[in-house]
Design a protein around this motif. Structure first.
Motif, short mmCIF file in Angstrom:
data_model
loop_
_atom_site.label_atom_id
_atom_site.label_comp_id
_atom_site.label_asym_id
_atom_site.label_seq_id
_atom_site.Cartn_x
_atom_site.Cartn_y
_atom_site.Cartn_z
N ALA A 132 2.20 -10.30 5.96
CA ALA A 132 2.96 -10.41 7.20
C ALA A 132 3.72 -11.72 7.21
N HIS A 133 4.91 -11.70 7.77
CA HIS A 133 5.64 -12.95 7.97
C HIS A 133 6.45 -12.88 9.25
N THR A 134 6.66 -14.03 9.84
CA THR A 134 7.35 -14.13 11.11
C THR A 134 8.86 -14.15 10.88
N LEU A 135 9.58 -13.27 11.56
CA LEU A 135 11.03 -13.18 11.42
C LEU A 135 11.73 -14.23 12.29
N ALA A 136 13.02 -14.39 12.09
CA ALA A 136 13.78 -15.41 12.80
C ALA A 136 13.74 -15.21 14.31
N ASP A 137 13.61 -13.95 14.76
CA ASP A 137 13.58 -13.70 16.20
C ASP A 137 12.19 -13.81 16.79
N GLY A 138 11.20 -14.22 15.96
CA GLY A 138 9.85 -14.42 16.45
C GLY A 138 8.95 -13.21 16.34
N THR A 139 9.51 -12.06 15.93
CA THR A 139 8.68 -10.88 15.74
C THR A 139 7.96 -10.94 14.40
N LEU A 140 7.01 -10.04 14.23
CA LEU A 140 6.16 -10.05 13.05
C LEU A 140 6.47 -8.84 12.18
N HIS A 141 6.70 -9.07 10.90
CA HIS A 141 6.94 -8.00 9.95
C HIS A 141 5.72 -7.89 9.05
N LEU A 142 5.13 -6.70 8.97
CA LEU A 142 3.93 -6.47 8.17
C LEU A 142 4.17 -5.37 7.16
N ALA A 143 3.95 -5.67 5.88
CA ALA A 143 4.04 -4.68 4.81
C ALA A 143 2.65 -4.46 4.24
N GLY A 144 2.31 -3.20 3.95
CA GLY A 144 0.99 -2.89 3.40
C GLY A 144 1.08 -1.88 2.27
N GLN A 145 0.07 -1.91 1.41
CA GLN A 145 0.05 -1.03 0.24
C GLN A 145 -1.38 -0.60 -0.05
N VAL A 146 -1.53 0.65 -0.40
CA VAL A 146 -2.81 1.21 -0.85
C VAL A 146 -2.56 1.86 -2.21
N SER A 147 -3.44 1.57 -3.18
CA SER A 147 -3.25 2.09 -4.55
C SER A 147 -4.49 2.78 -5.05
N SER A 148 -4.30 3.71 -5.95
CA SER A 148 -5.43 4.24 -6.71
C SER A 148 -5.82 3.19 -7.75
N LEU A 149 -7.06 3.24 -8.23
CA LEU A 149 -7.54 2.21 -9.15
C LEU A 149 -6.72 2.14 -10.43
N ASP A 150 -6.18 3.27 -10.87
CA ASP A 150 -5.41 3.25 -12.11
C ASP A 150 -3.92 3.01 -11.88
N GLY A 151 -3.54 2.78 -10.63
CA GLY A 151 -2.16 2.48 -10.31
C GLY A 151 -1.21 3.66 -10.33
N SER A 152 -1.73 4.86 -10.58
CA SER A 152 -0.85 6.02 -10.70
C SER A 152 -0.32 6.50 -9.36
N THR A 153 -1.03 6.16 -8.28
CA THR A 153 -0.60 6.55 -6.93
C THR A 153 -0.57 5.31 -6.04
N GLN A 154 0.53 5.10 -5.38
CA GLN A 154 0.66 3.99 -4.45
C GLN A 154 1.35 4.45 -3.18
N LEU A 155 0.82 4.01 -2.05
CA LEU A 155 1.45 4.26 -0.77
C LEU A 155 1.82 2.92 -0.16
N SER A 156 3.06 2.79 0.27
CA SER A 156 3.54 1.55 0.88
C SER A 156 4.29 1.85 2.16
#
Length: 314
Positions: free
Chosen positions: A250-274
């Motif tokens: 997460a990081h704070t944007l210039a307007d003071g709002t919060l941007h959050l990026a997230g990721q979930v992966s399978s152990l072998d990296g073959s499947t990722q959701l972002s």
């Protein structure tokens, strides 16, 4: 003159983090004495057993349980953790204060660059998240499990014939090992562990600790606090931990709002959701929960359940 005992892990990195945290406090409160006490954690004592086994023996986190117990018993007055090592729920009677800023959140590849590594290169890391992210980009890599403090892991490039290792840039910088960084891995593909780069300042909630909490509040960064709270809320809603591949930043944007990026992966990296969301910085936990719900709707729990089953069977 007030005197306080400050607990941390026994590593050189943990000691550096304590010095970093106490420096402005000692300048602002010269009549207050802070004394450091090192506490050896289960993950520091046992560096061979699988992490889930070490955590089970420790009664919680392999890298925080003994410090939290010492704090609860009044053996120390506060603890300075690496925030990423802390479970998302604090024990009863303990709480986290806003951290004092944040170091570089990125992971660092030491020994070369990802594009420059030979086919089948041996890369050292023991973190499921890092393993999954590496394999998602370079499925040809041979991952070598490694554990231990930062300098010994870095040295394994020589002692174990590794082509590279992955470490947190924050730890390398705090130890003055910037020169070892071959490449800082991009956040878009390699979102870090929730809370990475930030300190976890843990204290008791009792009335007797109120004067200390007031002192420590003077160095807290409210923007960083909102960012890490969003990341940890995302992890908590997924029922994640260090044994499953979850990344968030997460990081704070210039307007003071919060941007959050997230990721979930399978152990072998073959499947990722972002996914990513933006929301008010005044409600970071709601933002983390909303982002987790987005990924759960897309099948995150199926991926994480499979990862937990695999790690538990290892």
């Amino acid at each position: 003159m007030a005197q306080y005992l400050v607990g941390s892990r026994a590593s050189n990195l943990a000691k550096a983090q304590v010095r970093e945290y106490l420096r402005p406090l000692r300048e602002r409160f010269p009549d207050t004495t802070f004394t450091h006490r090192a506490i050896l954690e289960g993950g520091d004592r046992d560096r061979k057993s699988p992490m889930p086994d070490v955590s089970a023996v420790s009664g919680g986190s392999a890298f925080s349980s003994r410090q939290e117990a010492a704090l609860s018993r009044g053996e120390v007055d506060m603890v300075v953790h690496s925030l990423k090592d802390l479970p998302t729920a604090s024990p009863e009677g303990l709480t986290l204060l806003p951290p004092p800023g944040r170091e570089d959140v990125r992971d660092a590849l030491c020994g070369g660059t990802l594009a420059g590594l030979r086919k089948g290169a041996r890369v050292g890391t023991g973190a499921p998240r890092r393993i999954a992210q590496l394999l998602a980009v370079r499925p040809d890599l041979h991952i070598v499990p490694i554990r231990g403090n930062v300098p010994p892991r870095l040295k394994k490039i020589e002692t174990e014939g590794l082509d590279a290792v992955v470490l947190a840039a924050a730890g390398l910088r705090r130890l003055g090992l910037d020169d070892a960084i071959g490449e800082l891995l991009p956040l878009e593909q390699f979102p870090p562990s929730p809370g990475q780069g930030a300190l976890g300042i843990q204290v008791r909630t009792d009335e007797a600790s109120a004067p200390l909490r007031a002192i420590l509040a003077t160095v807290g960064d409210t923007a960083v606090d909102a960012e890490v709270r969003a990341e940890r809320a995302f992890l908590a809603a997924l029922h994640g931990g260090c044994s499953v591949p979850v990344g968030a930043y997460a990081h704070t944007l210039a307007d003071g709002t919060l941007h959050l990026a997230g990721q979930v992966s399978s152990l072998d990296g073959s499947t990722q959701l972002s996914a990513a969301l933006t929301g008010p910085a005044t409600a970071p936990e709601a933002l983390g929960a909303a982002l987790s719900a987005t990924l759960i709707d897309r099948g995150a729990h199926t991926i994480l359940d499979a990862a937990r089953a695999t790690v538990g069977a290892a």
